[in-house]
Motif scaffolding. Structure first.
Motif: not given
Ligand code: ATP
Length: 444
Positions: A303-307
């Motif tokens: 998974e890849r995301y901007v916190p």
């Protein structure tokens, strides 16, 4: 900040405020800066006791935000940095207060802090409000040209955002985790004042807590409660505090939700700390402006995301003043009036005062031995002048929680008198058990 109309029920009187300002000057907590040159408006130097107490406020914050957690790491970023940081963060465009001029007396005011009439001369002849950027501008290097413009940071937070990726990789962290920093910030406030409440140079204690976006509301609530209770743990009674939720118009450009911890200052409720849900605004803005990808990649799930970021941002100098106001008390001991600062032992400038009853050499020798033992662990004062009653009152007035009196019996029985500030109770205790007893009362 909007004008606050609700009055706190338990507000201190202006007299209490004057008493604190006076005590700060008289006992070496806070001096007007460069006083021998007439000072400079609303700028202060922290004297010996103020420097100790301010350090203790920061230590207390550091202990609970960094030392006692395994999900927060520290940082110490530069004050002068690449001006693109302030472009990306929105500070260059929007970190402004509305400025109005009084056409009559030429004073300048923050439009949102006055009620349509100049507080100086009473004139209603004010200019239209115009935005005034609060950042201090300077030049880096010998040339004063546009290419060398830099700004003094107006908050410490951006240091954490631009180092997010560095910290992530070097510390092997994964959200939820935080980056904490204490440091000076600078704002060219239009109307500084109320002693150290609003100054142009001040110290902040900030933490950016990076979380998976769906968890942000829960963490925001967590940090509101955690920070609200911190002030109470260090001795401010609950009726002097409130947690106030910002309404939609008040929210900053980056915030989805903000609550302020406010203190009942003599002039009304005033902010000590803001706890904001800054969403992914800052990390996205820096990614966009720098062209560098800033995100979290979870290798296990792919998974890849901007916190999202939850930010508790507190002011150390302003908070120190709130602790002083809350601690100030006057009472009577044995028919004598005394001023006493009922400070939490961790916040008091000195934890212990060693007071030999006389200056005679054999007594001061033993007293110095006691001092050497105690200062291994605590900040200690040593005072062998004047009567013991006066010395106790001096220590009460600066908030020293414990006094150790070394008298002539001490030479015989190897024991000392331990006096407690709040109750003024005294017990006799063997010197060999002293440090342990201090630790029991103050903490390690
Ligand atoms: P205010 O509304 O009082 O101007 P702010 O909402 O702009 O404050 P933040 O940007 O949230 O303040 O900064 C976090 C904390 O830093 C504040 O809660 C306060 O304790 C402290 N702080 C901000 N500005 C000043 C100042 N000029 N002097 C002293 N402390 C300050």
């Amino acid at each position: 900040m909007s004008l606050e109309t609700t009055e706190p029920e338990h507000a201190f009187s202006g007299d209490r405020f004057d008493a604190i300002v006076n005590l700060c000057k008289r006992r070496g907590f806070v001096f007007p800066s460069a006083e021998i040159y007439g000072g400079i408006r609303s700028t202060y130097d922290y004297g010996p006791l103020g420097a100790l107490m301010l350090r203790n406020v920061k230590e207390a914050w550091w202990r609970s935000m960094v030392q006692q957690r395994d999900d927060v790491v520290p940082l110490d970023a530069a004050i002068l940095t690449n001006p693109k940081v302030w472009e990306a963060s929105g500070h260059l465009a929007t970190f402004t207060d509305p400025l109005v001029d009084c056409r009559n007396c030429k004073e300048r005011w923050r439009a949102d802090q006055i009620e349509g009439v100049c507080p100086n001369c009473g004139s209603a002849d004010l200019t239209e409000a115009r935005p005034f950027n609060l950042m201090f501008k300077t030049f880096v290097g010998p040339l004063e040209e546009d290419a060398s413009v830099a700004y003094l940071r107006p908050e410490t937070a951006q240091g954490m955002f631009v180092n997010f990726a560095n910290v992530l990789t070097t510390m092997r962290k994964k959200p939820p985790f935080g980056i904490a920093q204490i440091g000076r910030s600078f704002r060219n406030e239009i109307t500084p004042g109320n002693f150290v409440f609003r100054t142009r140079e001040f110290e902040q204690m900030e933490m950016e807590f990076f979380v998976p976006p769906p968890d942000a509301p829960r963490w925001h609530e967590y940090w509101c409660q955690e920070r609200f209770s911190w002030y109470q743990r260090y001795g401010i009674s609950p009726e002097l505090l409130r947690l106030r939720v910002h309404d939609a118009e008040e929210l900053s450009h980056y915030s989805a939700a903000t609550s302020d911890v406010e203190f009942a200052f003599p002039w009304g409720w005033g902010e000590l700390e803001g706890i904001a849900n800054r969403t992914d605004f800052d990390l996205n803005a820096h990614a966009r402006h720098s062209g560098v990808r800033i995100e979290y990649f979870d290798q296990a799930s792919g998974e890849r995301y901007v916190p999202y970021v939850i930010e508790p941002a507190a002011g150390a100098t302003r908070t120190m003043m709130a602790f002083l106001l809350a601690a100030y008390d006057e009472d009577e001991v044995g028919g004598d009036r005394r001023v006493v600062l009922r400070l939490h032992p961790r916040l008091a400038p000195y934890q212990v005062a060693i007071l030999p009853l006389s200056k005679k050499e054999h007594l001061s020798g033993l007293a110095r031995e006691v001092l050497a033992m105690c200062r291994e662990r605590y900040m200690c004062d040593f005072d062998d002048t004047q009567s013991i009653g006066r010395r106790y009152r001096r220590q009460d007035e600066i908030g020293t929680p414990l006094c150790v009196t070394v008298d002539f019996d001490s030479l015989e029985d190897q024991a000392v008198t331990l006096r407690e500030r709040d109750s003024t109770q005294q017990i006799r205790i063997p010197i060999s058990a002293l440090v342990e007893e201090l630790t029991r009362r103050i903490g390690a």
